[in-house]
Scaffold this active site. Structure first.
Site, short mmCIF file in Angstrom:
data_model
loop_
_atom_site.label_atom_id
_atom_site.label_comp_id
_atom_site.label_asym_id
_atom_site.label_seq_id
_atom_site.Cartn_x
_atom_site.Cartn_y
_atom_site.Cartn_z
N ASN A 232 -4.11 -6.44 -16.88
CA ASN A 232 -3.94 -4.91 -16.56
C ASN A 232 -4.10 -3.95 -17.39
O ASN A 232 -2.69 -4.06 -18.80
CB ASN A 232 -2.51 -5.15 -15.39
CG ASN A 232 -2.59 -3.37 -14.79
OD1 ASN A 232 -2.56 -2.47 -15.57
ND2 ASN A 232 -2.23 -3.54 -13.52
N HIS B 138 -5.17 0.08 -11.95
CA HIS B 138 -4.10 1.48 -11.02
C HIS B 138 -4.73 2.71 -10.74
O HIS B 138 -4.50 3.26 -11.41
CB HIS B 138 -3.62 0.39 -10.71
CG HIS B 138 -3.10 1.32 -9.50
ND1 HIS B 138 -1.40 1.10 -9.02
CD2 HIS B 138 -3.09 1.70 -8.55
CE1 HIS B 138 -0.74 1.55 -8.60
NE2 HIS B 138 -2.46 2.54 -7.75
N GLU C 127 -7.33 -1.39 -7.62
CA GLU C 127 -6.14 -1.08 -7.79
C GLU C 127 -5.94 0.06 -6.91
O GLU C 127 -6.22 1.41 -7.51
CB GLU C 127 -4.69 -1.47 -8.48
CG GLU C 127 -4.12 -2.85 -8.33
CD GLU C 127 -3.20 -3.16 -9.31
OE1 GLU C 127 -2.20 -2.25 -9.92
OE2 GLU C 127 -2.89 -4.26 -9.93
N HIS D 261 -1.70 0.54 -18.71
CA HIS D 261 -0.48 0.93 -19.90
C HIS D 261 -1.29 1.73 -21.58
O HIS D 261 -0.06 1.86 -22.11
CB HIS D 261 0.82 0.57 -19.96
CG HIS D 261 1.47 -0.35 -17.89
ND1 HIS D 261 1.57 1.57 -18.13
CD2 HIS D 261 1.81 -0.72 -17.39
CE1 HIS D 261 2.48 1.24 -16.62
NE2 HIS D 261 2.65 0.13 -16.13
N HIS E 109 2.58 -9.19 -10.71
CA HIS E 109 3.97 -8.11 -10.98
C HIS E 109 4.91 -8.48 -12.12
O HIS E 109 5.96 -9.16 -11.44
CB HIS E 109 4.63 -7.05 -9.59
CG HIS E 109 4.98 -5.76 -10.13
ND1 HIS E 109 6.33 -5.74 -10.46
CD2 HIS E 109 3.81 -4.75 -10.40
CE1 HIS E 109 6.17 -4.33 -11.02
NE2 HIS E 109 5.04 -3.96 -10.28
N ARG F 288 -4.27 5.74 -9.54
CA ARG F 288 -2.82 6.29 -9.17
C ARG F 288 -3.50 7.56 -8.38
O ARG F 288 -4.36 8.20 -9.46
CB ARG F 288 -1.49 6.05 -9.84
CG ARG F 288 -1.33 4.61 -9.76
CD ARG F 288 0.33 4.84 -10.73
NE ARG F 288 1.58 5.20 -9.56
CZ ARG F 288 2.41 4.70 -8.91
NH1 ARG F 288 2.80 2.98 -9.42
NH2 ARG F 288 2.50 4.71 -8.14
N THR G 193 4.57 0.25 -8.75
CA THR G 193 4.65 -0.36 -7.51
C THR G 193 6.00 -1.47 -7.51
O THR G 193 6.07 -2.63 -7.74
CB THR G 193 3.55 -1.09 -7.58
OG1 THR G 193 2.29 -0.45 -7.66
CG2 THR G 193 3.27 -1.57 -5.93
N GLU H 296 -2.21 -10.58 -2.79
CA GLU H 296 -1.52 -10.62 -3.59
C GLU H 296 -0.07 -10.85 -3.65
O GLU H 296 0.52 -10.33 -2.95
CB GLU H 296 -2.22 -9.84 -4.23
CG GLU H 296 -1.27 -9.68 -5.88
CD GLU H 296 -1.96 -9.83 -7.60
OE1 GLU H 296 -3.24 -9.15 -7.29
OE2 GLU H 296 -1.02 -8.45 -8.65
N ARG I 203 -1.41 9.47 -13.36
CA ARG I 203 -0.32 9.10 -14.45
C ARG I 203 -0.83 8.25 -15.35
O ARG I 203 -0.90 8.63 -16.84
CB ARG I 203 0.99 8.28 -14.57
CG ARG I 203 0.92 7.15 -13.83
CD ARG I 203 2.28 6.19 -12.79
NE ARG I 203 2.44 7.67 -11.95
CZ ARG I 203 3.85 7.21 -11.16
NH1 ARG I 203 4.23 5.94 -11.28
NH2 ARG I 203 4.16 7.55 -10.14
N1 PXP Z 1 -0.69 -7.01 -9.39
C1 PXP Z 1 -0.85 -5.21 -8.42
C2 PXP Z 1 -1.19 -5.51 -7.88
C3 PXP Z 1 -0.13 -4.19 -9.83
O1 PXP Z 1 0.21 -3.18 -8.44
C4 PXP Z 1 0.90 -4.24 -10.63
C5 PXP Z 1 0.99 -3.56 -11.17
O2 PXP Z 1 0.06 -2.22 -11.29
C6 PXP Z 1 0.33 -5.52 -10.98
C7 PXP Z 1 -0.21 -6.84 -10.37
C8 PXP Z 1 0.74 -6.48 -13.12
O3 PXP Z 1 2.10 -5.64 -13.22
P1 PXP Z 1 2.48 -6.02 -14.47
O4 PXP Z 1 2.01 -4.88 -14.99
O5 PXP Z 1 4.00 -5.60 -13.97
O6 PXP Z 1 2.24 -7.08 -15.61
#
Ligand code: PXP
Length: 257
Positions: free
Chosen positions: A15, A51, A78, A18, A202, A53, A109, A159, A57
């Site tokens: 992901n 994602h 996402e 960030h 997550h 949003r 999330t 998930e 952001r």
């Molecule tokens: N899976 C989903 C569905 C999420 O919403 C997120 C956070 O955007 C992640 C995985 C990844 O989480 P993290 O950034 O904490 O590794």
């Protein structure tokens, strides 16, 4: 899943949200999430997750366009269950969409989607996405009610939100971590028995990933925040390779802790 069933491969979705968070702290174009996605691919990621949003952001509409153009890896898009996001997904037709709950005031999330409460609405929402060829995944807590509802609305993937387990690990609350892990183990097994593909994500870190990677029904982990943080110290390539190594070691040895 029978005891002697062959091991299923475990995919890593990186992901990159960030990377965009850091870029947006200053505006402008750097660091570029597409560059991060390309590096993640070279480091052994099996997919890229982003994602979009509602408040934009981190990832922007332009990022999604650029990722769709540049990626050879599958994109897991996402999104919240809104008309705006559905239209964007239908325009791009990414490999996968993952429906997540979204609240403006949250930092990330925080929980899974309340599928059971909104079954009808969600069934109608995901149908066109599945018809367009997107693999539809629903981000939920490890809760049988939610799994049953996700199954009834026609999702092909769930998930599991592993945030509570990861928090317990990082805060050394070992009995809670064990309880959460037991729940995740049972619910991964249950979802698999219904024919749902099981992913998890997550809050995963080097410290918490092994027991989740060892769950035989889980075939994909989506990991972002920790990897982008580690990349500050190690670089993105070694950070991802280390995660991959830990995942593969746990998967192959069946190590649960
Ligand atoms: N899976 C989903 C569905 C999420 O919403 C997120 C956070 O955007 C992640 C995985 C990844 O989480 P993290 O950034 O904490 O590794």
């Amino acid at each position: 899943m029978p005891k002697d069933a062959p091991l299923r491969p475990l995919r890593l979705g990186v992901n990159i949200d960030h990377v965009a968070t850091v870029r947006n702290a200053r505006g402008g174009a750097v660091p570029d999430p597409v560059r991060a996605a390309k590096l993640a691919e070279e480091a052994g990621a099996d997919g890229i997750t982003a994602h979009l949003r509602e408040d934009r952001r981190h990832i922007s509409d332009k990022d999604i366009e650029a990722l769709m153009d540049a990626l050879t890896l599958p994109l897991n898009f996402e999104m919240a269950a809104t008309d705006e996001m559905q239209a964007i997904a239908l325009r791009h037709k990414p490999h996968a969409v993952c429906i997540v709950p979204e609240r403006r005031e949250e930092r990330t999330t925080e929980g899974g989607l309340e599928v059971a409460r909104e079954e009808n609405k969600l069934a109608h929402f995901i149908a066109p996405l599945a018809e367009a060829g997107c693999r539809v995944s629903i981000f939920i807590a490890a809760d049988q009610r939610q799994i049953d509802a996700a199954n009834r609305i026609g999702a092909s993937v769930i998930e599991l939100h592993v945030g509570a387990y990861c928090d317990a690990v990082s805060e050394n609350r070992s009995s809670e971590a064990s309880e959460e892990l037991a729940r995740l183990t049972d619910m991964a097994r249950y979802a698999d028995s219904l024919g749902l593909e099981v992913h998890a994500g997550h809050g995963l870190t080097y410290e918490s990933v092994a027991p989740i990677a060892a769950l035989p029904e889980v075939v994909e982990l989506n990991i972002g925040h920790f990897l982008i943080g580690e990349a500050i110290f190690l670089g993105l390539d070694p950070a991802i390779k280390e995660m991959r190594r830990l995942m593969d070691a746990a998967r192959n040895s069946g190590v649960m802790s």
